[in-house]
Design an enzyme around this catalytic site. Structure first.
Site, PDB file in Angstrom:
ATOM      1  N   ASN A  62      55.482  37.279  18.423  1.00 29.26           N
ATOM      2  CA  ASN A  62      54.789  37.853  19.881  1.00 29.26           C
ATOM      3  C   ASN A  62      54.196  36.641  20.510  1.00 29.26           C
ATOM      4  O   ASN A  62      53.096  36.330  20.255  1.00 29.26           O
ATOM      5  CB  ASN A  62      53.973  38.949  19.235  1.00 29.26           C
ATOM      6  CG  ASN A  62      53.015  39.541  20.242  1.00 29.26           C
ATOM      7  OD1 ASN A  62      53.178  39.216  21.503  1.00 29.26           O
ATOM      8  ND2 ASN A  62      51.968  40.693  19.924  1.00 29.26           N
ATOM      9  N   LYS A  76      51.615  35.163  18.032  1.00 34.10           N
ATOM     10  CA  LYS A  76      51.450  35.746  16.492  1.00 34.10           C
ATOM     11  C   LYS A  76      53.038  35.996  15.946  1.00 34.10           C
ATOM     12  O   LYS A  76      53.925  36.028  16.742  1.00 34.10           O
ATOM     13  CB  LYS A  76      51.093  37.433  16.702  1.00 34.10           C
ATOM     14  CG  LYS A  76      49.537  37.399  17.149  1.00 34.10           C
ATOM     15  CD  LYS A  76      49.036  38.889  16.912  1.00 34.10           C
ATOM     16  CE  LYS A  76      48.004  39.011  17.389  1.00 34.10           C
ATOM     17  NZ  LYS A  76      47.664  40.529  18.091  1.00 34.10           N
ATOM     18  N   ARG A 109      58.558  40.657  20.418  1.00 34.80           N
ATOM     19  CA  ARG A 109      57.927  41.663  21.232  1.00 34.80           C
ATOM     20  C   ARG A 109      57.838  41.241  22.465  1.00 34.80           C
ATOM     21  O   ARG A 109      57.488  40.157  23.178  1.00 34.80           O
ATOM     22  CB  ARG A 109      56.350  41.539  20.592  1.00 34.80           C
ATOM     23  CG  ARG A 109      55.593  42.822  21.318  1.00 34.80           C
ATOM     24  CD  ARG A 109      54.344  42.585  21.132  1.00 34.80           C
ATOM     25  NE  ARG A 109      53.808  43.826  22.139  1.00 34.80           N
ATOM     26  CZ  ARG A 109      52.461  43.665  22.563  1.00 34.80           C
ATOM     27  NH1 ARG A 109      51.829  42.630  22.622  1.00 34.80           N
ATOM     28  NH2 ARG A 109      51.891  44.431  23.145  1.00 34.80           N
ATOM     29  N   HIS A 145      52.268  49.886  24.378  1.00 30.65           N
ATOM     30  CA  HIS A 145      51.796  50.317  23.054  1.00 30.65           C
ATOM     31  C   HIS A 145      53.059  51.227  22.444  1.00 30.65           C
ATOM     32  O   HIS A 145      52.798  52.024  21.293  1.00 30.65           O
ATOM     33  CB  HIS A 145      50.642  50.965  22.778  1.00 30.65           C
ATOM     34  CG  HIS A 145      49.530  50.159  23.205  1.00 30.65           C
ATOM     35  ND1 HIS A 145      48.185  50.746  23.527  1.00 30.65           N
ATOM     36  CD2 HIS A 145      49.072  48.869  22.779  1.00 30.65           C
ATOM     37  CE1 HIS A 145      47.509  49.747  23.718  1.00 30.65           C
ATOM     38  NE2 HIS A 145      47.900  48.697  23.315  1.00 30.65           N
ATOM     39  N   ARG A 192      38.929  46.734  30.240  1.00 29.75           N
ATOM     40  CA  ARG A 192      39.554  47.505  31.174  1.00 29.75           C
ATOM     41  C   ARG A 192      38.950  48.678  31.680  1.00 29.75           C
ATOM     42  O   ARG A 192      38.366  49.460  30.774  1.00 29.75           O
ATOM     43  CB  ARG A 192      41.051  47.703  31.127  1.00 29.75           C
ATOM     44  CG  ARG A 192      41.924  46.474  30.880  1.00 29.75           C
ATOM     45  CD  ARG A 192      43.210  47.117  30.585  1.00 29.75           C
ATOM     46  NE  ARG A 192      44.106  45.781  30.139  1.00 29.75           N
ATOM     47  CZ  ARG A 192      44.870  45.836  29.121  1.00 29.75           C
ATOM     48  NH1 ARG A 192      44.903  46.793  28.255  1.00 29.75           N
ATOM     49  NH2 ARG A 192      45.633  44.751  28.856  1.00 29.75           N
ATOM     50  N   ASP A 237      33.696  43.778  22.456  1.00 36.13           N
ATOM     51  CA  ASP A 237      33.684  44.144  20.897  1.00 36.13           C
ATOM     52  C   ASP A 237      32.843  45.524  20.588  1.00 36.13           C
ATOM     53  O   ASP A 237      31.716  45.346  20.505  1.00 36.13           O
ATOM     54  CB  ASP A 237      33.435  43.004  19.971  1.00 36.13           C
ATOM     55  CG  ASP A 237      33.739  43.203  18.460  1.00 36.13           C
ATOM     56  OD1 ASP A 237      33.571  44.458  18.097  1.00 36.13           O
ATOM     57  OD2 ASP A 237      34.062  42.167  17.829  1.00 36.13           O
ATOM     58  N   GLU A 253      41.372  53.003  13.490  1.00 39.05           N
ATOM     59  CA  GLU A 253      41.403  52.884  11.975  1.00 39.05           C
ATOM     60  C   GLU A 253      40.178  52.610  11.049  1.00 39.05           C
ATOM     61  O   GLU A 253      40.034  52.927  10.149  1.00 39.05           O
ATOM     62  CB  GLU A 253      42.321  51.522  11.429  1.00 39.05           C
ATOM     63  CG  GLU A 253      43.672  51.595  11.973  1.00 39.05           C
ATOM     64  CD  GLU A 253      44.662  50.576  11.613  1.00 39.05           C
ATOM     65  OE1 GLU A 253      44.256  49.708  10.834  1.00 39.05           O
ATOM     66  OE2 GLU A 253      45.696  50.569  12.566  1.00 39.05           O
ATOM     67  N   GLU A 256      53.520  47.450  13.940  1.00 43.68           N
ATOM     68  CA  GLU A 256      54.174  47.266  14.983  1.00 43.68           C
ATOM     69  C   GLU A 256      55.435  46.228  14.519  1.00 43.68           C
ATOM     70  O   GLU A 256      56.607  46.319  14.887  1.00 43.68           O
ATOM     71  CB  GLU A 256      53.473  46.571  16.273  1.00 43.68           C
ATOM     72  CG  GLU A 256      52.934  47.622  16.886  1.00 43.68           C
ATOM     73  CD  GLU A 256      51.480  47.144  18.010  1.00 43.68           C
ATOM     74  OE1 GLU A 256      50.772  46.807  17.360  1.00 43.68           O
ATOM     75  OE2 GLU A 256      51.796  47.231  19.068  1.00 43.68           O
TER      76      GLU A 256
HETATM   77  P1  ADP Z   1      44.046  44.325  19.742  1.00 41.29           P
HETATM   78  O1  ADP Z   1      44.096  45.464  20.856  1.00 41.29           O
HETATM   79  O2  ADP Z   1      43.602  43.035  20.266  1.00 41.29           O
HETATM   80  O3  ADP Z   1      45.000  44.269  18.924  1.00 41.29           O
HETATM   81  P2  ADP Z   1      42.512  45.700  17.530  1.00 41.29           P
HETATM   82  O4  ADP Z   1      43.734  46.813  17.202  1.00 41.29           O
HETATM   83  O5  ADP Z   1      42.356  44.656  16.625  1.00 41.29           O
HETATM   84  O6  ADP Z   1      42.811  44.996  18.895  1.00 41.29           O
HETATM   85  O7  ADP Z   1      40.922  46.433  17.825  1.00 41.29           O
HETATM   86  C1  ADP Z   1      40.029  45.562  18.280  1.00 41.29           C
HETATM   87  C2  ADP Z   1      38.917  46.494  18.257  1.00 41.29           C
HETATM   88  O8  ADP Z   1      38.559  47.038  17.160  1.00 41.29           O
HETATM   89  C3  ADP Z   1      37.455  45.745  18.739  1.00 41.29           C
HETATM   90  O9  ADP Z   1      36.734  46.419  19.690  1.00 41.29           O
HETATM   91  C4  ADP Z   1      36.828  45.870  17.664  1.00 41.29           C
HETATM   92  O10 ADP Z   1      35.395  45.770  17.949  1.00 41.29           O
HETATM   93  C5  ADP Z   1      37.192  47.348  16.928  1.00 41.29           C
HETATM   94  N1  ADP Z   1      36.857  47.303  15.499  1.00 41.29           N
HETATM   95  C6  ADP Z   1      37.216  46.695  14.445  1.00 41.29           C
HETATM   96  N2  ADP Z   1      36.569  47.250  13.379  1.00 41.29           N
HETATM   97  C7  ADP Z   1      35.527  48.092  13.853  1.00 41.29           C
HETATM   98  C8  ADP Z   1      34.798  49.182  13.215  1.00 41.29           C
HETATM   99  N3  ADP Z   1      34.534  48.773  11.931  1.00 41.29           N
HETATM  100  N4  ADP Z   1      34.097  50.156  14.146  1.00 41.29           N
HETATM  101  C9  ADP Z   1      34.136  49.691  15.509  1.00 41.29           C
HETATM  102  N5  ADP Z   1      34.981  48.960  16.164  1.00 41.29           N
HETATM  103  C10 ADP Z   1      35.917  48.217  15.494  1.00 41.29           C
END
Ligand code: ADP
Length: 397
Positions: free
Chosen positions: A7, A14, A90, A179, A238, A280, A331, A382
């Site tokens: 990717n 990645k 990807r 996605h 976004r 985050d 998740e 994915e």
């Molecule tokens: P990407 O779209 O970059 O692949 P991810 O699927 O890894 O991103 O998701 C990143 C987001 O998941 C971030 O906003 C992070 O804060 C959030 N996240 C991860 N663990 C938790 C958690 N335990 N509680 C809330 N948000 C979380």
């Protein structure tokens, strides 16, 4: 059958090395800050983690480095690159050309190039990834797996924008959705759990980028992202859905160019923009627990928007058998899942508060026994879809 999954992004890449037949993950990693300085994080299996900090000026050097690490004496998981039987890439935008994954040919590369105006940040990096692999591993076939392909089953009434029709036929203006590989993987896992073909599933992919998808009988019929990934849910940076009138208004008020307004909506808005704290979500949840009002509002806005899509997709499908949560937020955040589902009991959506709090690996049900709609957490994968598609297309070669 070992597949190298790649990717390639503009300054990162990645990768995973997967046995597509057994789904065994041999190694994975992430190269970041290519062209700036360079850092490579490499993992073998579940436990062995290695970090290399060294100058990585170009993507070619990044891929060469990864291949060296995969085959080097101290770090090797394979004896030779020849053990890699195919490479799966990807690709973000496949437009209307690609309804499924395909073996890379010069014509395929040309079409991905034609789609650059629709994905100016992603498609050029994806093409670069393909070309470097062709150069470094000339005998190994390459397969392109598109983020948009799964959504090509959307009917016209769900993918058209209500603008003059000629802009669809002449300028390809429509919703494409993204996605797709994740929505496919998660909904397909759910179809297997439900064990029925005529299913109505809503997948909430909630990560840094987020989208919702209505999946009827295994096919995407509507999704929240649009021509670009900017539409739909509130995301890390976004804005998601917004009145188009905001754009000229702000351009005039703040004297912005079209690139600057795009940057504002793509990189400065969403969770970061409203909270003023971070993109985050973990940090924003923490601040809200400490009493920060804007963080509280951000979380409410985020969940309300997801709820709006859930209800509208349940309406579109005439019901919903299962709701699936996936990606970083979906998740891991019981709080967001709870806020999204609470209040939807009138639709037969009943979350089990205790099950929702349990942190486990793998697919898990979080709805009450009495819930008419099943609610599941399904970790997305994915890369496995890319590896399997790549295997399926190249196994006779
Ligand atoms: P990407 O779209 O970059 O692949 P991810 O699927 O890894 O991103 O998701 C990143 C987001 O998941 C971030 O906003 C992070 O804060 C959030 N996240 C991860 N663990 C938790 C958690 N335990 N509680 C809330 N948000 C979380």
């Amino acid at each position: 059958m070992l597949v190298f999954v790649l990717n390639a992004g503009s300054s990162s890449l990645k990768y995973q090395l997967i046995n597509a037949k057994t789904a065994e993950l041999k190694a994975s990693g992430l190269v970041e800050r290519i062209g700036i300085d360079g850092i490579l994080k490499h993992e073998v299996g579940e436990n062995k983690k290695l970090t290399f900090e060294l100058p990585i000026p170009t993507h070619k050097e990044a891929i060469e480095l990864v291949l060296r690490i995969l085959t080097n004496d101290e770090t090797k998981v394979i004896d030779s690159i020849k053990e890699i039987q195919a490479i799966g890439h990807r690709i973000v935008h496949g437009g209307e050309f690609f309804k499924e994954s395909t073996i890379v040919t010069p014509d395929v590369i040309e079409k991905i190039e034609q789609l650059i105006p629709l994905a100016p940040l992603h498609n050029p990096a994806n093409i670069m990834g393909i070309k470097i692999c062709q150069e470094l591993m000339p005998k190994i076939p390459n397969v392109a797996v598109f983020d948009t392909a799964f959504h090509q089953t959307m009917p016209k009434e769900n993918f058209l924008y209500a603008v003059p029709y000629a802009d669809y036929t002449e300028h390809h203006l429509r919703k494409y959705g993204f996605h797709g590989t994740s929505h496919y993987y998660v909904s397909n896992e759910m179809v297997k759990i439900l064990n029925k073909k005529d299913s109505k599933i809503i997948v909430c992919h909630l990560g840094n980028g987020s989208s919702v998808c209505a999946v009827r009988d295994g096919k995407s019929i509507s999704t929240s992202m649009g021509l670009t990934p900017l539409e739909g849910l509130i995301m890390g940076t976004r804005a998601g859905d917004i009145d188009a009138g905001v754009i000229p208004y702000l351009m005039e008020k703040k004297n912005l160019t079209s690139n600057q307004i795009l940057d504002y909506l793509n990189k400065k808005s969403g969770i970061l923009g409203v909270s003023g704290i971070s993109s985050d979500l973990r940090e924003v949840i923490k601040a809200s627990k400490d009493g920060d009002i804007r963080s509280k509002i951000t979380i409410e806005m985020l969940c309300n928007r997801i709820k709006k899509y859930l209800c509208s997709y349940a309406g579109l499908m005439g019901g919903v058998d299962a709701i699936c949560f996936t990606a970083g937020i979906g998740e891991n955040s019981d709080l967001i899942r709870e806020k999204v589902c609470n209040g939807l009991e009138f639709m037969g959506i009943e979350l089990d508060a205790d099950k929702n709090k349990i942190r486990e690996k793998g697919n898990r049900e979080i709805s009450k026994k009495s819930s008419r709609t099943k609610i599941y957490v399904i970790p997305t994968n994915e890369e496995l879809v890319i590896a399997k598609d790549t295997y399926a297309l190249t196994k006779t070669k």
